[in-house]
Design an enzyme around this catalytic site. Structure first.
Site, PDB file in Angstrom:
ATOM      1  N   LYS A 270       0.830  -1.208   0.000  1.00 25.43           N
ATOM      2  CA  LYS A 270       0.000   0.000   0.000  1.00 25.43           C
ATOM      3  C   LYS A 270       0.870   1.266   0.000  1.00 25.43           C
ATOM      4  O   LYS A 270       0.646   2.174  -0.793  1.00 25.43           O
ATOM      5  CB  LYS A 270      -0.890   0.020   1.250  1.00 25.43           C
ATOM      6  CG  LYS A 270      -1.589   1.345   1.467  1.00 25.43           C
ATOM      7  CD  LYS A 270      -2.455   1.358   2.710  1.00 25.43           C
ATOM      8  CE  LYS A 270      -1.774   1.888   3.944  1.00 25.43           C
ATOM      9  NZ  LYS A 270      -1.499   3.330   3.943  1.00 25.43           N
ATOM     10  N   ASN A 271       1.857   1.292   0.885  1.00 18.03           N
ATOM     11  CA  ASN A 271       2.640   2.524   1.021  1.00 18.03           C
ATOM     12  C   ASN A 271       3.597   2.749  -0.139  1.00 18.03           C
ATOM     13  O   ASN A 271       4.194   3.820  -0.245  1.00 18.03           O
ATOM     14  CB  ASN A 271       3.402   2.527   2.345  1.00 18.03           C
ATOM     15  CG  ASN A 271       2.466   2.724   3.530  1.00 18.03           C
ATOM     16  OD1 ASN A 271       1.286   3.015   3.344  1.00 18.03           O
ATOM     17  ND2 ASN A 271       3.000   2.555   4.733  1.00 18.03           N
TER      18      ASN A 271
ATOM     19  N   ARG B 181      -8.800  -0.238   4.553  1.00 18.93           N
ATOM     20  CA  ARG B 181      -8.014   0.765   3.820  1.00 18.93           C
ATOM     21  C   ARG B 181      -6.709   0.145   3.334  1.00 18.93           C
ATOM     22  O   ARG B 181      -6.177   0.558   2.301  1.00 18.93           O
ATOM     23  CB  ARG B 181      -7.645   1.934   4.750  1.00 18.93           C
ATOM     24  CG  ARG B 181      -8.706   2.979   4.932  1.00 18.93           C
ATOM     25  CD  ARG B 181      -8.169   4.100   5.788  1.00 18.93           C
ATOM     26  NE  ARG B 181      -6.785   4.380   5.414  1.00 18.93           N
ATOM     27  CZ  ARG B 181      -5.825   4.746   6.258  1.00 18.93           C
ATOM     28  NH1 ARG B 181      -6.084   4.894   7.524  1.00 18.93           N
ATOM     29  NH2 ARG B 181      -4.604   4.985   5.825  1.00 18.93           N
TER      30      ARG B 181
ATOM     31  N   CYS C  28      -9.493  18.347   8.979  1.00 17.16           N
ATOM     32  CA  CYS C  28      -8.722  17.340   8.261  1.00 17.16           C
ATOM     33  C   CYS C  28      -7.395  17.107   8.976  1.00 17.16           C
ATOM     34  O   CYS C  28      -6.782  18.037   9.472  1.00 17.16           O
ATOM     35  CB  CYS C  28      -8.468  17.838   6.841  1.00 17.16           C
ATOM     36  SG  CYS C  28      -7.406  16.776   5.931  1.00 17.16           S
TER      37      CYS C  28
ATOM     38  N   ARG D  50       0.937  21.709  10.222  1.00 18.84           N
ATOM     39  CA  ARG D  50       2.126  21.193  10.871  1.00 18.84           C
ATOM     40  C   ARG D  50       2.644  19.878  10.280  1.00 18.84           C
ATOM     41  O   ARG D  50       3.820  19.795   9.924  1.00 18.84           O
ATOM     42  CB  ARG D  50       1.877  21.051  12.373  1.00 18.84           C
ATOM     43  CG  ARG D  50       3.157  20.883  13.129  1.00 18.84           C
ATOM     44  CD  ARG D  50       2.963  20.423  14.540  1.00 18.84           C
ATOM     45  NE  ARG D  50       4.115  19.639  14.909  1.00 18.84           N
ATOM     46  CZ  ARG D  50       4.251  18.358  14.625  1.00 18.84           C
ATOM     47  NH1 ARG D  50       3.287  17.728  13.993  1.00 18.84           N
ATOM     48  NH2 ARG D  50       5.332  17.706  14.958  1.00 18.84           N
TER      49      ARG D  50
ATOM     50  N   ASP E 113       4.421   1.164  12.156  1.00 17.80           N
ATOM     51  CA  ASP E 113       3.184   0.480  11.740  1.00 17.80           C
ATOM     52  C   ASP E 113       3.065  -0.918  12.350  1.00 17.80           C
ATOM     53  O   ASP E 113       1.996  -1.516  12.324  1.00 17.80           O
ATOM     54  CB  ASP E 113       3.122   0.367  10.205  1.00 17.80           C
ATOM     55  CG  ASP E 113       2.769   1.709   9.566  1.00 17.80           C
ATOM     56  OD1 ASP E 113       2.554   2.675  10.312  1.00 17.80           O
ATOM     57  OD2 ASP E 113       2.717   1.777   8.327  1.00 17.80           O
TER      58      ASP E 113
HETATM   59  C1  UD1 Z   1       4.235   6.962   5.974  1.00 19.84           C
HETATM   60  C2  UD1 Z   1       3.355   5.739   5.866  1.00 19.84           C
HETATM   61  C3  UD1 Z   1       2.792   5.349   7.225  1.00 19.84           C
HETATM   62  C4  UD1 Z   1       3.947   5.186   8.246  1.00 19.84           C
HETATM   63  C5  UD1 Z   1       4.833   6.431   8.246  1.00 19.84           C
HETATM   64  C6  UD1 Z   1       6.063   6.264   9.120  1.00 19.84           C
HETATM   65  C7  UD1 Z   1       2.462   5.997   3.626  1.00 19.84           C
HETATM   66  C8  UD1 Z   1       1.298   6.230   2.748  1.00 19.84           C
HETATM   67  N1  UD1 Z   1       2.274   6.035   4.944  1.00 19.84           N
HETATM   68  O1  UD1 Z   1       3.414   8.023   6.422  1.00 19.84           O
HETATM   69  O2  UD1 Z   1       2.111   4.107   7.098  1.00 19.84           O
HETATM   70  O3  UD1 Z   1       3.392   5.013   9.537  1.00 19.84           O
HETATM   71  O4  UD1 Z   1       5.292   6.705   6.904  1.00 19.84           O
HETATM   72  O5  UD1 Z   1       6.795   5.163   8.741  1.00 19.84           O
HETATM   73  O6  UD1 Z   1       3.553   5.741   3.151  1.00 19.84           O
HETATM   74  N2  UD1 Z   1       5.893  14.937  10.162  1.00 19.84           N
HETATM   75  C9  UD1 Z   1       5.952  16.279  10.471  1.00 19.84           C
HETATM   76  N3  UD1 Z   1       5.991  17.173   9.424  1.00 19.84           N
HETATM   77  C10 UD1 Z   1       5.969  16.777   8.123  1.00 19.84           C
HETATM   78  C11 UD1 Z   1       5.907  15.400   7.830  1.00 19.84           C
HETATM   79  C12 UD1 Z   1       5.869  14.502   8.885  1.00 19.84           C
HETATM   80  O7  UD1 Z   1       5.964  16.662  11.626  1.00 19.84           O
HETATM   81  O8  UD1 Z   1       6.002  17.638   7.233  1.00 19.84           O
HETATM   82  C13 UD1 Z   1       5.852  13.943  11.266  1.00 19.84           C
HETATM   83  C14 UD1 Z   1       4.531  13.201  11.325  1.00 19.84           C
HETATM   84  O9  UD1 Z   1       3.527  13.932  12.000  1.00 19.84           O
HETATM   85  C15 UD1 Z   1       4.943  11.932  12.044  1.00 19.84           C
HETATM   86  C16 UD1 Z   1       6.372  11.694  11.534  1.00 19.84           C
HETATM   87  O10 UD1 Z   1       6.817  12.943  11.037  1.00 19.84           O
HETATM   88  O11 UD1 Z   1       4.980  12.140  13.430  1.00 19.84           O
HETATM   89  C17 UD1 Z   1       6.487  10.626  10.466  1.00 19.84           C
HETATM   90  O12 UD1 Z   1       5.714  11.012   9.356  1.00 19.84           O
HETATM   91  P1  UD1 Z   1       6.059  10.584   7.861  1.00 19.84           P
HETATM   92  O13 UD1 Z   1       7.340   9.832   7.829  1.00 19.84           O
HETATM   93  O14 UD1 Z   1       5.918  11.786   6.998  1.00 19.84           O
HETATM   94  O15 UD1 Z   1       4.883   9.567   7.571  1.00 19.84           O
HETATM   95  P2  UD1 Z   1       3.909   9.535   6.321  1.00 19.84           P
HETATM   96  O16 UD1 Z   1       4.674   9.731   5.070  1.00 19.84           O
HETATM   97  O17 UD1 Z   1       2.725  10.377   6.575  1.00 19.84           O
END
Ligand code: UD1
Length: 421
Positions: A22-23, A400, A117, A122, A308
């Protein structure tokens, strides 16, 4: 609303085939926006999140067609809009991944994000910092996020990520693929899904080096063309079945796996006494060979223990004699499953980002709620090992991200029923 009824299933046994990740597939689908002719993505799992991404892509002009075998054609010869409707976008955080490709190809992207949303300002600030470093003008308000490329198009830059965000690395990589000059992403995420995306982009004509390390170098090119690519197997689904074998003290052969991608999970299970062996046909897991012992886990960006897998592993630890500590360092608030597991008789106490599990308690079926995708899977795993019936509500979260969830578990001997109310 649909729910799962799960019964104690004894030791699971048999073989299971893992679906495409999925990811990985969601960013690949977003990347197809960058191509000026047809892309074909193979082994696309049938998931709600994939269906949402299809709707979003169709809403901006993509022509999509998926066959029975899971091969998805995406044609973005006509990119008719650079604005994504909030009603679709708010269903899934990963929809923000269309921002980078739209900005790179059309010089403009606007994503509506109505109040409430989860994609607030942030959690995407790292994505936006990246776009700004490439020269974009970014506007964020209560209703939408909008980005404009400068008149000559995006320009390569050096970008340091304060945290190795998976989504930010992907979004910036896609935007930089069509930027003029060289981009460096420092402290980049190293997840296998990043490597899969870079491989796809390179097949499309991009020039990306270093994906899978903390420094990615992208030489911008003028245009990207269509490409054919097979999605990597889902390492989180793999981990879920590894834990299903462990928690039921069962014996499962997991096929279509990349052993390296699940190394941290395998190590932790071995520490507990679970047999994890790479054999010709796949990954062999046996949770019933010897008495199991507790262990601690700490979630980290890849190659560390995946966030995850934190809730499924915690469900497993509740069944193992002894005390364990679970530390969550990636997400701030990812212990919502703790209350649900405690309702099933587990003894877990949280303090900030730490959860203390007193293992070895007999789990009992209860009415519980899937608070998110992986927490939902964790509760199903707990239900397989608990006495009596576990009713898991709000299973749309689980659907999902897991393809053929009920069928795959039933094929291993699990007693699980999906009930539509
Ligand atoms: C992706 C995965 C999700 C997994 C996560 C961490 C997908 C579709 N989803 O989510 O299943 O749990 O990686 O391995 O690939 N953050 C910020 N600012 C930003 C971006 C992120 O503060 O601009 C924080 C987030 O709130 C979170 C952390 O960084 O606490 C990790 O987020 P991120 O690595 O971006 O995860 P996703 O890409 O959303």
């Amino acid at each position: 609303m649909a729910k799962f009824l799960v019964e104690n299933s004894g030791a699971l046994s048999g073989e299971v085939h893992v679906s495409g990740a999925k990811n990985a597939v969601l960013p690949l689908m977003a990347a197809s926006i960058l191509a000026c002719d047809e892309c074909v993505i193979q082994e696309v799992p049938r998931l709600r999140d994939v269906a949402v991404m299809k709707e979003i892509l169709a809403s901006i002009g993509g022509k999509l067609d998926q066959d029975e075998a899971g091969s998805l054609k995406i044609d973005f010869r006509d990119l008719t809009s650079t604005e994504a409707d909030g009603n679709l976008v708010k269903k899934m955080r990963a929809s923000f991944l269309i921002m980078g490709p739209l900005l790179a190809r059309k010089g403009h992207a606007k994503v509506y994000m109505p109040g409430g949303c989860t994609i607030g300002a942030r959690p995407v600030e790292l994505h936006l910092k990246g776009f700004e470093a490439l020269g974009a003008d970014v506007v964020v308000n209560d209703k939408f996020t909008e980005a404009f490329a400068p008149p000559g198009g995006l320009k390569g830059a050096s970008i340091y990520l304060d945290f190795p965000s998976v989504g930010a690395t992907e979004n910036i990589m896609m935007a930089a693929a069509l930027a003029e000059g060289t981009t460096y992403i420092e402290n980049a995420a190293e997840e296998p899904e990043i490597v899969d995306l870079a491989n796809f982009l390179n097949k499309m004509g991009a020039s990306i080096k270093g994906a899978g390390t903390d420094m990615i170098k992208i030489e911008g090119v003028k245009e990207l063309h269509g490409a054919r690519h097979t999605v990597i197997p889902d390492r989180i689904e793999t981990g879920t079945f590894m834990l299903a074998a462990a928690i039921t003290r069962g014996e499962v052969l997991i096929q279509n796996i990349v052993p390296d991608h699940v190394r941290a999970i395998a190590s932790k299970l071995r520490e507990c006494g679970v047999t994890v062996e790479l054999v010709d046909e796949g990954l062999y897991i046996n949770g019933g060979e010897r008495p199991l012992v507790s262990t601690g886990i700490k979630t980290l960006p890849y190659p560390g223990f995946p966030t995850d897998m934190q809730s499924p592993f915690m469900a497993f630890l509740t069944t193992v004699e002894g005390d364990s500590t679970v530390i969550e360092t990636v997400f701030e608030n990812r212990f919502m499953h703790v209350n649900e597991l405690n309702r099933m008789g587990a003894n877990i106490r949280t303090e900030g980002n730490r959860a203390y599990v007193q293992g070895g308690k007999k789990l009992e079926g209860a009415k519980v709620r899937a608070t998110d995708l992986r927490a939902g899977a964790a509760l199903v795993l707990a239900g397989l090992a608990a006495e009596g019936t576990t009713e898991v509500d709000e299973i749309y979260h689980i659907e999902r991200g897991y393809e053929d969830f009920v069928k795959k578990f039933r094929d291993l001997g699990a007693i699980i029923l999906r009930v539509d109310e």
